[in-house]
Design a protein around this motif. Structure first.
Motif, short mmCIF file in Angstrom:
data_model
loop_
_atom_site.label_atom_id
_atom_site.label_comp_id
_atom_site.label_asym_id
_atom_site.label_seq_id
_atom_site.Cartn_x
_atom_site.Cartn_y
_atom_site.Cartn_z
N ILE A 290 0.90 -1.00 -0.04
CA ILE A 290 -0.07 -0.12 0.04
C ILE A 290 0.84 1.22 0.29
CG2 ILE A 290 -1.71 1.19 1.27
CD1 ILE A 290 -2.78 -1.35 2.47
N LYS A 291 0.38 2.29 -0.64
CA LYS A 291 0.92 3.58 -0.66
C LYS A 291 0.06 4.59 -0.17
CE LYS A 291 4.58 2.74 -3.99
NZ LYS A 291 5.74 2.83 -3.25
N PHE A 292 0.38 5.36 0.62
CA PHE A 292 -0.30 6.64 1.13
C PHE A 292 0.04 7.86 0.50
CE2 PHE A 292 -0.12 3.66 4.95
CZ PHE A 292 -1.46 3.36 4.84
N ILE A 293 -0.52 8.96 0.57
CA ILE A 293 -0.47 10.12 0.41
C ILE A 293 -0.69 11.00 1.33
CG2 ILE A 293 -1.17 12.01 -1.51
CD1 ILE A 293 -2.11 9.77 -3.28
N LEU A 294 0.18 11.79 1.77
CA LEU A 294 0.48 12.66 2.64
C LEU A 294 -0.02 14.17 2.17
CD1 LEU A 294 3.71 12.10 4.64
CD2 LEU A 294 1.78 11.71 5.36
N LEU A 295 -1.19 14.66 2.57
CA LEU A 295 -1.76 15.74 2.11
C LEU A 295 -1.07 17.29 2.57
CD1 LEU A 295 -5.77 15.24 2.52
CD2 LEU A 295 -4.00 14.71 0.51
N GLY A 296 -0.17 17.04 3.54
CA GLY A 296 0.70 18.14 4.02
C GLY A 296 0.11 19.16 4.83
N ILE A 297 0.86 20.21 4.80
CA ILE A 297 0.14 21.35 5.65
C ILE A 297 -0.56 22.12 4.96
CG2 ILE A 297 1.08 23.49 6.78
CD1 ILE A 297 3.86 22.29 7.25
N THR B 20 3.66 10.65 -2.13
CA THR B 20 3.38 9.10 -1.79
C THR B 20 4.42 8.79 -0.60
OG1 THR B 20 4.37 8.48 -3.64
CG2 THR B 20 2.12 8.71 -4.02
N ILE B 21 3.95 7.76 0.10
CA ILE B 21 5.08 7.37 1.05
C ILE B 21 4.27 5.88 1.31
CG2 ILE B 21 3.50 8.04 3.19
CD1 ILE B 21 5.97 8.13 4.54
N SER B 22 5.26 4.97 1.22
CA SER B 22 5.03 3.58 1.25
C SER B 22 4.58 3.29 2.91
CB SER B 22 6.25 2.71 1.12
OG SER B 22 7.20 2.73 2.18
N PHE B 23 3.91 2.22 2.69
CA PHE B 23 3.15 1.48 3.97
C PHE B 23 4.44 1.34 5.04
CE2 PHE B 23 2.03 -1.92 6.88
CZ PHE B 23 0.77 -1.52 7.45
N THR B 24 5.45 0.59 4.54
CA THR B 24 6.66 0.26 5.56
C THR B 24 7.18 1.78 6.11
OG1 THR B 24 7.24 -1.77 4.28
CG2 THR B 24 8.94 -0.59 5.84
N ALA B 25 7.61 2.79 5.14
CA ALA B 25 8.17 3.99 5.32
C ALA B 25 7.37 4.73 6.66
CB ALA B 25 8.34 4.77 4.19
N CYS B 26 5.92 4.84 6.22
CA CYS B 26 5.05 5.48 7.14
C CYS B 26 4.85 4.79 8.40
CB CYS B 26 3.71 5.39 6.39
SG CYS B 26 2.23 6.34 7.20
N MET B 27 4.89 3.41 8.37
CA MET B 27 4.84 2.62 9.69
C MET B 27 6.27 2.97 10.36
SD MET B 27 4.40 -1.40 10.41
CE MET B 27 6.00 -1.76 9.55
N MET B 28 7.42 2.90 9.90
CA MET B 28 8.56 3.26 10.48
C MET B 28 8.56 4.69 11.04
SD MET B 28 10.34 0.65 10.66
CE MET B 28 11.49 1.33 11.76
N GLN B 29 8.19 5.65 10.12
CA GLN B 29 7.91 7.19 10.65
C GLN B 29 7.09 7.14 11.86
OE1 GLN B 29 5.93 10.16 8.50
NE2 GLN B 29 7.60 11.56 8.55
N PHE B 30 6.13 6.44 11.96
CA PHE B 30 5.53 6.36 13.10
C PHE B 30 6.04 5.81 14.39
CE2 PHE B 30 2.28 4.64 16.06
CZ PHE B 30 1.63 5.77 16.42
N PHE B 31 6.60 4.85 14.11
CA PHE B 31 7.40 3.95 15.25
C PHE B 31 8.61 4.84 15.66
CE2 PHE B 31 10.90 1.58 16.53
CZ PHE B 31 10.62 0.68 17.60
N THR B 32 9.29 5.67 14.97
CA THR B 32 10.45 6.29 15.54
C THR B 32 9.75 7.67 16.40
OG1 THR B 32 10.54 7.38 13.30
CG2 THR B 32 12.32 5.45 14.03
#
Length: 312
Positions: free
Chosen positions: A8-15, A89-101
């Motif tokens: 899955i890839k997410f899209i960050l809508l940003g500020i 776009t941000i990958s599922f893994t990258a999004c998950m790792m960003q949240f974890f850290t």
């Protein structure tokens, strides 16, 4: 989390979605990030090179500055890149790792602020036993245990947020992968996950807040019993920097994470900017400009550099 989930890839809508505002915002947020890095690295370096600052209080401060650097770096570079890029776009893994850290360093800051309050409590209320109670070994044990508990909590948070099924919208209405914007995209029932997250946030945030509150109640009672007005002023002065940092960090944290998910609004982005961008930038100034020992060490290091250059 199956193999299909990780594709899955997410899209960050940003500020903001305004293309005209993105470049000015890039400059606006780049400067605080640079100041955060320079200020916190400066605090760590100053404490390391100044023997007068080799005390438990400043040991905890260097750990706090380190988490500020990491905490800000988890969020700011990605946010700055998205402001200049059309592909958000941000990958599922990258999004998950960003949240974890992000969760790991945020929880670590809670515990470090609690340790710093306890350190001030012992220094003011039990000064004769300070060296015994807050020894170097105890300092390292406290920091190590806080990182361990933060790591375990971050794993639980991450599993609760990303362990569900994502089968619908993939647009995250935020500038980073935060808890509630991601949970809004989960197709399966999130009630149990939200309850677990709320319980652990309560333990971490409210628990550390209670330690800070009890420490300062004891400090205030001790200070009010002091005979000398000068001693009282000196004792309160050593705590003001810490109280300002606590107010900034916990104030925004309480607003964001101790309210029902249905109450989250667009104002959340503004509050998120405060604790991910503004607070890490301000902390070095709070602890340097209002601290005579830090200012004295800074002047001493400048004097040493001046004489070294002069001799050369």
């Amino acid at each position: 989390m199956g193999g299909n989930q990780t594709q899955i890839k997410f899209i960050l809508l940003g500020i903001t979605d305004s293309p005209h505002a993105q470049t000015p915002l890039f400059v606006f947020f780049l400067l605080p990030y640079i100041v955060t890095l320079v200020g916190n690295v400066g605090i760590i370096t100053l404490v390391r090179v100044s023997p007068s600052l080799h005390t438990p209080m400043y040991f905890f401060l260097t750990q706090f500055a380190f988490t500020d650097i990491c905490y800000s770096t988890v969020i700011s570079p990605r946010m700055l890149a998205d402001l200049l890029s059309e592909d958000k776009t941000i990958s599922f893994t990258a999004c998950m790792m960003q949240f974890f850290t992000f969760a790991f360093f945020a929880i670590s800051e809670c515990y470090l602020l609690a340790m710093m309050a306890y350190d001030r409590h012992v220094a003011i209320c039990q000064p004769l036993l300070y060296v015994t109670i807050i020894s170097s070994r105890v300092c390292w044990q406290l920091v190590a245990s806080s990182y361990l508990f933060s790591f375990l909590s971050a794993i639980i948070y991450t599993w609760c947020v990303f362990g569900g099924s994502f089968c619908g919208p993939n647009r995250i209405d935020h500038f980073f992968c935060d808890e509630f914007p991601v949970l809004k995209l989960v197709c399966s029932d999130t009630h149990s996950s939200e309850m677990v997250i709320f319980a652990f946030v309560t333990i971490n945030v409210v628990g550390t807040s209670a330690i800070i509150l009890l420490s300062y109640i004891s400090i205030i009672r001790t200070v009010l019993r002091m005979c000398s007005a000068q001693s009282r002023a000196r004792a309160f002065h050593t705590c003001t920097s810490h109280l300002m940092a606590v107010s900034l960090f916990f104030g925004s944290g309480f607003f964001m994470y101790l309210q029902p998910p249905s109450n989250h609004r667009s104002l959340d982005k503004v509050v998120s900017i405060i604790y991910t961008v503004v607070t890490p930038m301000l902390n070095p100034f709070i602890y340097s400009l209002r601290n005579k020992e830090v200012k004295g060490a800074l002047l001493g290091s400048q004097t040493s550099i001046y004489f070294t250059v002069t001799c050369l």
